[in-house]
Design a protein around this motif. Structure first.
Motif, PDB file in Angstrom:
ATOM      1  N   SER B  12       0.832  -1.192   0.000  1.00 41.76           N
ATOM      2  CA  SER B  12       0.000   0.000   0.000  1.00 41.76           C
ATOM      3  C   SER B  12       0.878   1.257   0.000  1.00 41.76           C
ATOM      4  O   SER B  12       0.540   2.256  -0.647  1.00 41.76           O
ATOM      5  CB  SER B  12      -0.917  -0.055   1.232  1.00 41.76           C
ATOM      6  OG  SER B  12      -1.872   0.959   1.207  1.00 41.76           O
ATOM      7  N   LEU B  13       2.013   1.203   0.675  1.00 36.32           N
ATOM      8  CA  LEU B  13       2.975   2.324   0.649  1.00 36.32           C
ATOM      9  C   LEU B  13       3.631   2.444  -0.732  1.00 36.32           C
ATOM     10  O   LEU B  13       3.834   3.548  -1.238  1.00 36.32           O
ATOM     11  CB  LEU B  13       4.061   2.134   1.708  1.00 36.32           C
ATOM     12  CG  LEU B  13       3.654   2.360   3.166  1.00 36.32           C
ATOM     13  CD1 LEU B  13       4.772   1.950   4.111  1.00 36.32           C
ATOM     14  CD2 LEU B  13       3.277   3.822   3.414  1.00 36.32           C
ATOM     15  N   TYR B  15       2.299   1.558  -3.481  1.00 31.28           N
ATOM     16  CA  TYR B  15       1.264   2.104  -4.367  1.00 31.28           C
ATOM     17  C   TYR B  15       1.208   3.625  -4.257  1.00 31.28           C
ATOM     18  O   TYR B  15       1.181   4.334  -5.261  1.00 31.28           O
ATOM     19  CB  TYR B  15      -0.112   1.500  -4.031  1.00 31.28           C
ATOM     20  CG  TYR B  15      -1.204   2.067  -4.897  1.00 31.28           C
ATOM     21  CD1 TYR B  15      -1.439   1.557  -6.167  1.00 31.28           C
ATOM     22  CD2 TYR B  15      -1.967   3.139  -4.469  1.00 31.28           C
ATOM     23  CE1 TYR B  15      -2.410   2.096  -6.991  1.00 31.28           C
ATOM     24  CE2 TYR B  15      -2.941   3.691  -5.279  1.00 31.28           C
ATOM     25  CZ  TYR B  15      -3.156   3.161  -6.545  1.00 31.28           C
ATOM     26  OH  TYR B  15      -4.109   3.716  -7.349  1.00 31.28           O
ATOM     27  N   ARG B  16       1.203   4.123  -3.021  1.00 32.19           N
ATOM     28  CA  ARG B  16       1.143   5.569  -2.782  1.00 32.19           C
ATOM     29  C   ARG B  16       2.299   6.280  -3.476  1.00 32.19           C
ATOM     30  O   ARG B  16       2.131   7.297  -4.139  1.00 32.19           O
ATOM     31  CB  ARG B  16       1.215   5.817  -1.270  1.00 32.19           C
ATOM     32  CG  ARG B  16       1.073   7.245  -0.862  1.00 32.19           C
ATOM     33  CD  ARG B  16       1.132   7.393   0.645  1.00 32.19           C
ATOM     34  NE  ARG B  16       2.491   7.384   1.142  1.00 32.19           N
ATOM     35  CZ  ARG B  16       2.826   7.469   2.421  1.00 32.19           C
ATOM     36  NH1 ARG B  16       1.900   7.539   3.352  1.00 32.19           N
ATOM     37  NH2 ARG B  16       4.088   7.460   2.792  1.00 32.19           N
ATOM     38  N   LEU B  37      13.180   5.930  -1.223  1.00 29.44           N
ATOM     39  CA  LEU B  37      12.093   6.886  -0.989  1.00 29.44           C
ATOM     40  C   LEU B  37      11.317   6.569   0.288  1.00 29.44           C
ATOM     41  O   LEU B  37      10.693   7.442   0.890  1.00 29.44           O
ATOM     42  CB  LEU B  37      11.129   6.897  -2.181  1.00 29.44           C
ATOM     43  CG  LEU B  37      11.637   7.611  -3.431  1.00 29.44           C
ATOM     44  CD1 LEU B  37      10.756   7.282  -4.631  1.00 29.44           C
ATOM     45  CD2 LEU B  37      11.669   9.124  -3.213  1.00 29.44           C
ATOM     46  N   LEU B  38      11.339   5.294   0.690  1.00 28.95           N
ATOM     47  CA  LEU B  38      10.571   4.893   1.866  1.00 28.95           C
ATOM     48  C   LEU B  38      11.477   4.476   3.031  1.00 28.95           C
ATOM     49  O   LEU B  38      11.006   3.931   4.033  1.00 28.95           O
ATOM     50  CB  LEU B  38       9.630   3.741   1.497  1.00 28.95           C
ATOM     51  CG  LEU B  38       8.515   4.125   0.517  1.00 28.95           C
ATOM     52  CD1 LEU B  38       7.899   2.894  -0.133  1.00 28.95           C
ATOM     53  CD2 LEU B  38       7.439   4.926   1.239  1.00 28.95           C
ATOM     54  N   GLU B  39      12.797   4.731   2.880  1.00 28.48           N
ATOM     55  CA  GLU B  39      13.787   4.319   3.895  1.00 28.48           C
ATOM     56  C   GLU B  39      13.662   2.831   4.237  1.00 28.48           C
ATOM     57  O   GLU B  39      13.615   2.432   5.396  1.00 28.48           O
ATOM     58  CB  GLU B  39      13.685   5.203   5.148  1.00 28.48           C
ATOM     59  CG  GLU B  39      14.088   6.654   4.865  1.00 28.48           C
ATOM     60  CD  GLU B  39      14.099   7.553   6.115  1.00 28.48           C
ATOM     61  OE1 GLU B  39      14.824   7.226   7.054  1.00 28.48           O
ATOM     62  OE2 GLU B  39      13.401   8.592   6.110  1.00 28.48           O
TER      63      GLU B  39
END
Lengths: 206, 206
Positions: B12-13, B15-16, B37-39
């Protein structure tokens, strides 16, 4: 000593649990019982608490009220933290309409936006201020926590402004991963991410 | 094959992130960039995706739009999931006033409470129904996801009713840890827990 963020978060969960138990008249609790209630390991509970000193007695467990009050002190819950909400759109407004902040001991002291259509207008009794005045108002009002309900595109920029203003704690509702300097804590609440994960499970057969 | 809840949450992250990148016109992305980007670790990203098949090409990375659409399919985002909100107090009302559900592709089709003062009344255009009618309405309306905004004391009981009605996905805003049968997923959002953790960090010196 640096305390892990996850430990602090669990302390907050222990507090919630102890608060509820104390209301129900419980006065004693083992680390195993506390762990069971939260589906954690007893060793985890004991380790988390050990960062902050010695609680409870070997073989006797914790005094519910005492441990609750100790955790409240560690978290600074008696301090009456001051909160700013940044971004007075749909979600910011919904949050402002939520009367629970005061009950929780938090005070929304200022609200901000960058839209000329919103600045100066009243929302749920509070006047929306220009985001460019944020650093000055943080100093004047001694704001502790910033709640971000801004669009994705501006989230990182606002997070930088907030961090540079000396704020150490951000509650981020914007659907974006924020990069912040060391020493600034970010909690993320993204309704969309939660709903979209749940969409997967809603589609699973038993 | 059972997919770990954490993997679904990260999907879900992803996807965002992919949604936002595609809007910005990006068309290609390596697992390392997505992870950065999401560490997260690139290996984590690759492992999460590998549960669902082969994505991207060795040394060429992912096609942003294609991966976004594949994840949407995995999560069932095109299904237009139907949502019920249970507990029309302060928080339930704030949520009802939030217009983002439809934008996200979720539809609030029914709202419930157990208070005679609320049942039959309209809230943000929806009639509050008696919680005792929940199982029948779930079947009739084909509700996929239940959002719980009930008081702590009733949260576990309501969670049981919801699970027994065949709901597989619960978004819990009640400040309580819910025990649910296997096969039912719970996401927890507790504003108080987040704020109380942040209270600790707000009090830390740099």
């Amino acid at each position: 000593m640096k305390i892990p963020e996850k430990t602090v978060r669990r302390l907050s969960l222990y507090y919630r649990c102890l608060y509820f138990l104390s209301q129900q008249g419980a006065y004693n609790l083992s680390s195993k019982s506390l762990a069971d209630l939260l589906e954690l390991e007893p060793a985890q509970v004991r380790k988390d608490l050990s960062y902050f000193g010695q609680f409870g007695k070997k073989g006797k467990g914790y005094d519910v009220l005492e441990l609750k009050n100790e955790i409240a002190k560690i978290l600074g819950l008696e301090k009456g933290r001051k909160v700013a909400i940044i971004g007075i759109g749909n979600l910011g407004n919904a949050l402002l309409s939520f009367k629970g902040f005061e009950v929780l001991g938090f005070q929304v002291v200022a609200i901000f936006d960058n839209s000329p259509n919103k600045i100066g207008k009243k929302y749920h009794g509070k006047i929306c201020q220009d985001i460019s005045a944020f650093p000055a108002i943080v100093r004047r009002e001694k704001i502790d926590i910033a709640i971000l309900t801004v669009p994705t595109e501006s989230a990182q920029e606002v997070a930088r402004l907030v961090s540079n203003s000396g704020i150490k704690a951000i509650l981020n509702f914007a659907p974006a991963h924020l990069n912040v300097p060391k020493g600034v804590a970010v909690s993320n609440i993204d309704l969309a991410v939660e709903l979209k994960s749940l969409s997967y499970f809603a589609g699973q057969k038993q």
